[in-house]
Design a protein around this motif. Structure first.
Motif, PDB file in Angstrom:
ATOM      1  N   ASP A   1      23.228  11.401 -11.219  1.00  0.00           N
ATOM      2  CA  ASP A   1      22.603  10.544 -12.226  1.00  0.00           C
ATOM      3  C   ASP A   1      21.071  10.653 -12.653  1.00  0.00           C
ATOM      4  OD1 ASP A   1      25.154   9.065 -12.729  1.00  0.00           O
ATOM      5  OD2 ASP A   1      24.778   8.515 -10.761  1.00  0.00           O
ATOM      6  N   TYR A   2      20.308  11.142 -11.669  1.00  0.00           N
ATOM      7  CA  TYR A   2      18.919  11.750 -11.855  1.00  0.00           C
ATOM      8  C   TYR A   2      18.947  12.896 -12.919  1.00  0.00           C
ATOM      9  CZ  TYR A   2      17.549   9.212  -7.766  1.00  0.00           C
ATOM     10  OH  TYR A   2      17.206   8.603  -6.842  1.00  0.00           O
TER      11      TYR A   2
ATOM     12  N   PRO B   1      14.776  23.696 -12.449  1.00  0.00           N
ATOM     13  CA  PRO B   1      13.888  22.592 -11.684  1.00  0.00           C
ATOM     14  C   PRO B   1      14.576  21.557 -11.671  1.00  0.00           C
ATOM     15  CG  PRO B   1      12.698  22.469 -13.930  1.00  0.00           C
ATOM     16  CD  PRO B   1      13.939  23.715 -14.011  1.00  0.00           C
TER      17      PRO B   1
ATOM     18  N   LEU C   1      18.571  18.383  -8.608  1.00  0.00           N
ATOM     19  CA  LEU C   1      18.482  17.075  -8.409  1.00  0.00           C
ATOM     20  C   LEU C   1      20.174  16.399  -8.602  1.00  0.00           C
ATOM     21  CD1 LEU C   1      15.826  16.003 -11.228  1.00  0.00           C
ATOM     22  CD2 LEU C   1      15.489  15.568  -8.718  1.00  0.00           C
TER      23      LEU C   1
END
Ligand SMILES: Nc1ncnc2c1ncn2[C@@H]1O[C@H](COP(=O)(O)OP(=O)(O)OP(=O)(O)O)[C@@H](O)[C@H]1O
Ligand SMILES: Nc1ncnc2c1ncn2[C@@H]1O[C@H](COP(=O)(O)OP(=O)(O)OP(=O)(O)O)[C@@H](O)[C@H]1O
Ligand SMILES: CC(C)C[C@H](N)C(=O)O
Ligand SMILES: [Mg+2]
Ligand SMILES: [Mg+2]
Lengths: 315, 323, 361, 379, 236
Positions: free
Chosen positions: D159-160, D152, D156
């Motif tokens: 840095d997320y 999941p 992203l």
């Protein structure tokens, strides 16, 4: 650009195919020239209020060079993006070889046989020219992580693939050679050939970011070709070229077609577009306003009004 | 699991959550601004906050402020402590920028390196208070929790009618203080010319300089503003909890960073929304279960939010924050 | 056995005639919880200083683990691997002791802990080398519960712990003993500073006493926030708060807080107290007498002619004698005999812990 | 400092190595490996000064060597994630913990999981999953965790991912601490099994004291892993990672299945992390949640970056220095964290490309540095 | 003389891109710079604008030595570059981008006037006032970049390939705009691949080849120069 290429085109067609084809993905390059390869079927694409494509409808035929022109913001790049999976059309379908591709992931679309270059160059700047092309070649290779790590998948090598000397040769005879090794070798060879083909082999080992602009544009083309696309889409390949360089580029585009690729090209330089394409599609405000041979299009009053302005040979 | 406890005390828990979240939000600003402009997680920011709390202690000690002074003195001492804390934090932030980041920027180092020097700076600051200063000055420095005089004594300021919720003066100070500072900063960045410069550097430093923006000035400004906000947070924190410690920044920094990401890192209003949201979620969840799972709630919420909104609640970037 | 690792500065050969040994002491010698540990190691040092070893020389080596099990294991490996160590005083905390006792067991080196109280250390998986001078927390839990019901007269106790290896099981024991005299149980975390959720639970539970299982670091802010919120129910903690720093850290809010400890008050006029004061400039603090006793047992072993770990271990296993803190003997698990179990409640008045009452669970 | 580096450059080790004939390289490599195996016994002055047990409060040399090697395994794994695939993973300790906990949960008779199995299937009190089976369990658990975390979150950006992975590490630790009925909570699990082996001197072959045996075991595993990991770099996979790092969208259009390769990187990293954790837990024979704090993740990242991310040998060097130096200078107990922080900042500022960067990184870096320096007009 | 660059040497790492070139631009002139790919045109512009420092050599603007000044300081003096590859702020709206052009200006009324002027020149920008610039088409971004440069009210405007990516009709228009603003008193230095157009509208021009200036003259002279015609105009 070195000139010796033009004559060699027919032989290259053979060499440029991946020779590690023990298990490569089969690409049907068959099918008669002139049959429909890609179909943009009443495609509409909206961004909020902006209608970037409005019921656009055209097709690309196998083996042709199709030009896509139109004023700034007409929707040309957007059309590319829809074809290569970057955007999904709001309405309508895009079919490639009869198969619906809208909504397919970009890398899958590449595997189906569409490759492109970018309007704002997007190479892998910290990789060498050669490595950039290798990444393209890899698209047709199958070895994944376990294959690289453990080299389990082995193929019986042909005579010329066997190592020259002693022990290694006997080993290879008994155990076979890992597919990974063969793919690497073939990839390297092919990358070099492609760099030669677009005329920048002399700087194969330089980082992409340090190449002059013109070289970068050509490198993008080589990288796209390396994925063995049936359809290659070029977005303003001549931007920033001077007339002499544009002349060279026209030759290159023709030779790409001669290799058996179908070419779609966006370009604002009318001399290049009129000189190299077989057919032209014209967009304005997201709508198709004309389609036809270069001559027809150049004479079309709508096109002149919307795009060309008064004839200007220097454009 | 006790949902009744949550429902029956909802007003109280919300107030607790907002209090906690306000502090997260103020600290989050520092992360978000630096990230927005430099695409860099300033790992030392948690210590910028920590230094602020010590500055408060220092101020009180020097002026001899204690509990039970007259109202005027309390206000004077608090304002003075606020200024000193803002100054100290901003100074620390600036020093970190000078020492750990600027040389790297001059060398064009990749972001990962900034992360390591940030961690290094954070350790140095922590150890400065946990070891270095103790070595030279002894108490109160060192690895123990120290008390900060509660100059502003907690009193019930008013009671919210209807729900019968007592609201103390410290809470009002924290919540109002945080929101006022955020609004001021937000207005500054979105409306002022310098603020526009900040956003321009965030998006394209080279072109920004072609527009007449002095990049170094902007970067310094960002660190100073972020630091000052951490200083404000430090004062509010000490008002509420009356303590500090050499490593007090770590957890708050972690949460503030989470809050910044939650709201959309690089987005000022995101920091406020993310901070409050995180504070409330934590308190609610601790009310239903218990505090030993707090960090788990925080991170699970973060993951869930990011799954649906990959760039945080309000979306990314100082520049994209449409005013 | 493990001669592979002794080199350069390594110790002398233990089986030889000369008598030159080290004893290790490991615990949290720095950090927020150091004040619960340092006095006990000082006590051990005092015992050593007062010892006349004849031709034996013994040194006490202090190893700071910050009470962290992860930091304690390398220390244990070092001690166990160095043959010149013939005994260990500690670990001071339960967590680090649990982490290291199998290492000491492999090294065959006897341990005498002055303060590790977790039940499982001896009751669930005893190892031969481990002994302790304090009763385990089943007793302490019962003692605290007894104090709460008998002395405080509480019927609605709110129990909180710090979710950590010492505080949580202790709170569990208290909970068990209290039965339905406990109104609510809550957990916090090490390093936490905002206890608002716990406090709002207290506000609605309206307890008539609060028990905390954990160490000083979190107890102080917790208690302050409790008092800030206007809750004035009596507060009691386990020996994790039995350090001089507790009173300092908690300040006024700590007035009247009670700390339970399996350690009897040391008479201020005793020679031990004055010697300790003379040596370390303060009254003997937490577990100083136990530390003294632990060292004395080892020294007695040397006096008895023990020259190897094996000898010392055998000696300690069978030891009986009168110590400062209690009459010392170890049962087969390494625990003090049941008749020596005794607890004292200390009340925090003006920042110092003063003995209030003895509680026998 | 500069003199030393100059002298080092003068040796042109890299070039010489590259230019040396195959048999010579093999020979030198064998020599290095042999020396590594001999290290625990190293007792010849002046080389013996590198030992960590010379001072009074020193620590056991072989144990330190073991820890160094375990962290080297970690560094090799994390180097795949950070150095090759360019994914910032700040929760690597999570996998390390999972590895350690898997072997404890299934292999220790003290683990509630094993006890539940005993009573469910009527096994004896002595029964636990044999060590040999714990290994695949640990590997599969960490691999699955890697995939579950990656699936999941890998969508992203940058840095997320960092903060989400950091959260993952914390979640693992807190869960282990709070789920008393599964993991024994904060108390931890004792009696973690060790690899089987003959008894010597009444102690099992792998015990807590004779650390050199553990060291040899870990070293053998490490060598194997290095051998495999080296294969990744110059391959289709390595290039795909590089391309993703540079321009993910362009890579996708060129047929690189970004998500798949990122997930692979994560899975490989997770597996190696788990393996290292397994060794650690088994050697300690005790696991407890506090051994897996976030700070350890930072340390791991620092190892890879200080060494020079992207280069396996850089990562090894980083792991060695950051593990060994604090142990070697144990006598400065109180000052170590301070010195560590100063060192991190200083090393990175003096040598931002890392101590032993890969050739590619070094080159990239030179370019950027020149560019940045020239860009400053007032320079 | 408004702008002068003397013996400028510019390096990229080990590569020397400019080998000591000198360029002059007089007040009110339109000067163009032509040359093949990689000749160093962009490098020259960067050096002039201060985005990059020189290894040796000097730059004078308005009689003042600006060699050591940063780009933002030079801008304040009226030296404005519209960079190659547009360099718009992708996350800002069209209006905000234009606003950035006026970053150093304080004359509010005149700024509003300039908005109207830019929107008049490029109606597409007015239509898309609120659009986030990063989502605009290549040509639209080019318009925005030019418009933004105009918002700075430069004394000397430098344009790096302003016609790149523009449709034929717009190219025509861009050159008309260049002529127009030149007539309004702005001095202009332009880099162009579209050499024919550029030369026919320039007072003077320089020809760059691999980091050296190989020719200079009036626009008309160079247009007639056979070697220039062959190399840059595509006419043999
Ligand atoms: N993500 C987006 N959001 C909003 N509008 C968009 C987005 N992408 C493209 N557009 C708009 O859609 C229109 C078509 O853009 P596109 O990039 O396809 O033009 P183009 O024909 O390639 O033009 P050019 O020749 O200038 O490159 C433009 O007006 C552009 O502003
Ligand atoms: N960032 C860079 N790093 C290294 N070399 C560079 C860089 N930028 C440009 N160069 C090199 O400097 C030389 C001059 O480049 P420049 O961009 O000035 O040429 P140009 O005349 O503007 O070409 P174009 O018509 O392609 O824009 C080229 O050889 C180029 O490869
Ligand atoms: C020193 C004591 C407070 C230690 C505590 N009894 C423990 O077992 O951890
Ligand atoms: Mg386009
Ligand atoms: Mg250029």
């Amino acid at each position: 650009m070195p000139e010796q290429k033009t004559e060699g085109a027919v032989e290259e067609q053979v060499v440029l195919k991946d020779t590690s084809n023990h298990d490569a993905i089969e690409i049907e390059t068959s099918g008669p020239d002139g049959s429909v390869l890609l179909e943009v079927d009443h495609v509409t694409l909206r961004f909020g209020g902006v209608v970037a494509l409005n019921d656009v409808n055209f097709e690309i035929r196998r083996g042709e060079i199709l030009g896509l022109i139109g004023p700034n913001g007409a929707g040309k790049t957007t059309c590319f993006n829809a074809m290569t999976g970057v955007y999904t059309p709001t309405e309508g379908k895009i079919r490639f070889k009869g198969k619906e591709i809208a909504g397919t992931k970009p890398h899958k679309i590449n595997h189906l046989g569409i490759a492109r270059t970018f309007q704002n160059i997007r190479l892998f700047p910290e990789m060498s020219a050669m490595e950039n092309v290798m990444v393209g070649c890899d698209a047709r290779h199958k070895t994944s992580v376990p294959g690289v790590l453990f080299r389990m998948y082995r193929v019986r090598p042909s005579e010329e693939e066997l190592p020259e000397s002693g022990i290694r040769r006997s080993f290879a005879k008994v155990l076979g050679i890992s597919r990974h090794t063969l793919e690497e070798r073939a990839g390297r060879r092919r990358s070099m050939e492609l760099l030669r083909f677009v005329g920048i082999a002399d700087r194969a080992h330089e980082l992409a970011r340090n190449l002059p602009y013109g070289y970068q544009r050509r490198l993008e083309i080589a990288r796209a070709l390396a994925t063995e696309p049936e359809l290659i889409c070029l977005d303003e390949p001549a931007a920033g070229f001077n007339p002499a360089e544009k002349e060279d580029l026209m030759g290159l585009i023709r030779r790409i077609r001669d290799l058996g690729h179908t070419v779609l090209v966006i370009e604002h330089d009318m001399k290049l577009v009129l000189g190299v394409t077989d057919r032209i599609v014209v967009l304005e405000f997201g709508q198709k306003i004309a389609e036809g041979t270069p001559d027809e299009v150049a004479r079309n009053p709508k096109v002149i009004a919307a795009y060309l302005g008064e004839p200007d040979d220097a454009a | 699991m006790d949902f009744d406890a949550l429902i029956s005390g909802l007003d109280r828990h919300t107030l607790d959550g907002i209090t906690r979240g306000s502090i997260y939000a103020l600290v989050a600003l520092g992360y978000t601004m630096v990230y927005g402009v430099m695409k860099l997680i300033n790992f030392a920011h948690s210590e910028v906050f920590m230094v602020g709390t010590w500055a408060v202690l220092g101020t009180y000690t020097v002026i001899g402020a204690t509990a039970g002074m007259g109202a005027g003195m309390v206000i004077a001492a608090t304002v003075l402590a606020l200024l000193v804390a803002m100054l100290a934090s901003a100074g620390t932030a600036l020093a970190v920028e000078r020492i750990a980041y600027r040389p790297l920027r001059k060398k064009g180092a990749p972001p990962l390196i900034f992360l390591i020097t940030g961690i290094g700076c954070s350790m140095v600051l922590v150890e400065t208070f946990g070891q270095l200063l103790r070595f030279f000055f002894g108490q109160p420095f060192g690895r123990v929790t120290v008390n900060i005089p509660s100059v502003l004594e907690t009193k019930t300021l008013f009671t919210i009618p209807g729900v019968d919720l007592a609201v103390s003066n410290t809470r009002v100070l924290i919540i109002v203080g945080a929101i006022v500072m955020m609004l001021a900063l937000d207005t500054f960045v979105n409306k002022s010319r310098l603020g526009r410069g900040v956003r321009a550097v965030a998006q394209d430093p080279d072109t920004a300089s072609l527009m007449g923006v002095n990049q170094e000035r902007v970067i310094m400004l960002v660190f100073v503003l972020g630091g000052a906000m951490a200083g404000v947070a430090a004062l509010l924190y000490t008002v509420q909890y009356d303590i500090t410690k050499f490593d007090i920044g770590f957890i708050i920094g972690l949460k503030a960073f989470t809050a910044a990401v939650l709201g959309g890192i690089g987005n000022l209003r995101g920091a406020l929304v993310g901070g409050l949201f995180l504070g409330i979620v934590e308190v609610y969840a601790s009310a239903i279960w218990d505090s030993s799972w707090t960090n788990v709630y925080a991170f699970v919420v973060l993951v869930v939010v990011l799954m649906f909104r990959p760039t945080g609640l309000l979306g990314e970037s100082l520049g994209k924050a449409r005013a | 056995a493990c001669g592979t690792t002794d080199t350069g500065g390594g110790g002398s050969d233990a089986s030889g005639g000369d008598c030159d040994f080290k004893i290790g002491a490991m615990g949290a010698l720095s950090g927020a919880n150091a004040s619960i540990v340092i006095p006990s190691v000082d006590g051990a040092q005092l015992a050593l200083d007062q010892w006349d070893g004849g031709d034996c020389t013994v040194t006490l080596e202090r190893f700071d683990t910050e009470g962290d099990p992860a930091k304690a294991t390398p220390v244990a490996t070092q001690i166990a691997g160095d043959d010149s160590f013939i005994g260990v005083i500690g670990g001071a905390f339960s967590g680090e002791t649990r982490a290291t006792k199998s290492i000491y067991q492999d090294g065959g080196i006897p341990m005498i802990s002055q303060s590790a109280t977790a039940t499982d250390l001896t009751q669930e998986d005893p190892v031969e080398v481990f002994h302790r001078l304090v009763p385990y927390d089943d007793y302490q839990g019962a003692a605290i519960a007894k104090y709460l019901t008998d002395e405080v007269g509480a019927t609605k106790v709110f129990v909180v712990d710090n979710s950590e290896a010492y505080g949580e099981p202790l709170a569990d024991r208290v909970e068990e003993t209290l039965g339905d005299k406990m109104v609510q149980r809550d957990k916090t975390e090490v390093g936490q500073t905002d206890f608002a959720p716990t406090i709002s639970k207290m506000e609605s539970a309206q307890p008539d006493a609060i028990m905390y299982g954990g160490y000083i670091a979190e107890a102080a802010p917790l208690l302050k926030q409790i008092r800030d919120a206007g809750i004035d129910a009596p507060f009691i903690g386990g020996d994790g708060l039995y350090g001089a720093d507790f009173g300092k850290a908690v300040g006024d809010a700590g007035e009247g807080a009670v700390v339970m400890c399996p350690c009897a008050p040391i008479d201020e006029s005793s020679t031990f107290a004055s010697d300790f004061e003379g040596e370390f400039g303060g009254a003997p603090g937490a577990y100083a007498a136990e530390g003294y006793d632990a060292m004395s047992v080892f020294l007695a072993a040397l006096d008895d002619g023990a020259r190897t770990r094996e000898d010392v271990l055998a000696f300690v296993n069978d030891y009986t004698g009168e110590g400062l803190s209690k009459d010392i003997a170890f049962d087969e698990n390494g625990d003090v005999p049941a008749d020596q179990v005794s607890y004292w409640a200390y009340k925090n008045t003006d920042g110092t812990l003063t003995p209030e009452v003895e509680v026998s669970p | 400092m500069s003199q030393i580096t100059a002298a080092y450059r003068g040796l042109r080790l890299g070039d010489r190595w590259g230019g040396a004939p195959q048999p010579v390289r093999w020979f030198v490599m064998l020599l290095v490996i042999a020396f590594a195996f001999y290290l625990p016994y190293l007792n010849v002055l002046p080389f013996a000064y590198i030992r960590t047990d010379l001072t009074a409060s020193g620590s056991d040399w072989a144990s330190v060597l073991f820890l160094v090697v375990v962290y080297m395994i970690v560094a090799v794994g994390l180097n795949v994630v950070i150095g090759l695939a360019g994914l910032l993973d700040l929760g690597y300790v999570g996998f390390y913990a999972l590895g350690a906990y898997s072997v404890a949960l299934f292999g220790s008779t003290n683990s509630p999981v094993v006890q539940a199995m005993q009573s469910k299937f009527g096994f004896s009190e002595e029964w636990a999953v044999p060590f040999a089976i714990c290994i695949p369990i640990a590997i599969v658990m960490s691999l699955v965790a890697g995939v579950l975390l990656g699936a999941p979150t890998l969508r992203l950006r940058g840095d997320y991912l960092a903060i989400v992975t950091l959260g993952f590490g914390e979640i693992i630790r807190i869960t282990a601490r709070n789920l008393d009925d599964v993991t024994n909570g904060a108390t931890g699990i004792i009696g973690v099994p060790v690899p089987p082996g003959p008894e010597i001197d009444g102690r099992s072959f792998f015990n807590t004291i004779d650390a050199e045996r553990w060291y040899w075991l870990a070293l053998t595993i490490l060598i194997l892993i290095i051998f495999l990991a080296r294969r990744l770099e110059n391959s289709r996979v390595g290039r795909a990672w590089l391309a993703i790092r540079e321009d993910e969208d362009a890579a996708a259009v060129m047929g690189v299945a970004g998500f798949k390769f990122k997930l692979w990187a994560f899975a490989i990293g997770a597996t190696l992390g788990g393996l290292a954790g397994l060794l650690f837990g088994s050697k300690q024979q005790y696991v407890e949640p506090n051994a897996f704090m976030v700070q350890l993740s930072f340390l791991f990242v620092a190892m890879v970056v200080i060494g020079g991310s992207g280069n396996i040998f850089g990562a090894l060097l980083g792991a060695f220095l950051l593990t060994y130096l604090p142990e070697r200078f144990r006598e400065f107990v109180d000052w170590r964290p301070f010195a560590f922080g100063v060192a991190l900042v200083a090393v990175m500022i003096l040598r931002p490309q890392g101590l032993a960067p890969s050739r590619r990184r070094a080159r990239e870096f030179e370019d950027r540095r020149h560019e940045a320096e020239e860009a400053a007009a007032d320079a | 003389m408004l702008l002068e660059m003397k013996d400028a040497v510019l390096n990229y790492g080990k590569i020397e891109a400019l080998h000591g070139i000198s360029v002059e631009v007089n007040e009110g002139e339109v000067v163009s710079l032509i040359g093949a790919n990689g000749a160093g045109k962009t490098s020259t512009m960067r050096a002039l604008s201060g985005v990059r420092g020189l290894a040796t050599g000097a730059v004078f603007f308005d009689g003042e030595d600006v060699t050591k000044l940063r780009a933002d300081q030079r801008l304040r003096k009226g030296l404005v570059l519209c960079p190659e590859g547009r360099g718009i702020f992708p996350g800002m709206s069209v209006t905000e981008n234009l606003n950035m052009g006026a970053y150093t200006r304080k004359d509010k009324a005149a700024i509003d006037e300039d908005y109207d002027r830019v929107f008049g020149l490029f109606p597409r920008l007015l239509e898309r006032k609120k659009q986030i610039a990063g989502t605009m088409s290549g040509g639209e971004q080019q318009m925005l970049a030019i418009g933004r440069a105009l918002m700075s009210r430069p004394k000397l405007l430098m344009l790096d390939e302003p016609s790149m990516g523009l449709a034929p009709m717009l190219i025509q228009q861009i050159f008309d705009i260049i002529t127009e603003i030149s007539q309004q008193g702005t001095t202009i230095l332009v880099v162009e691949q579209n050499a024919k157009q550029a030369l026919s509208r320039s007072d003077r021009a320089y020809v760059l080849e691999t980091g050296n200036i190989v020719k200079t003259g009036t626009g008309a002279e160079l247009l007639d120069d056979p070697s220039v015609r062959e190399a840059y105009l595509g006419v043999a």
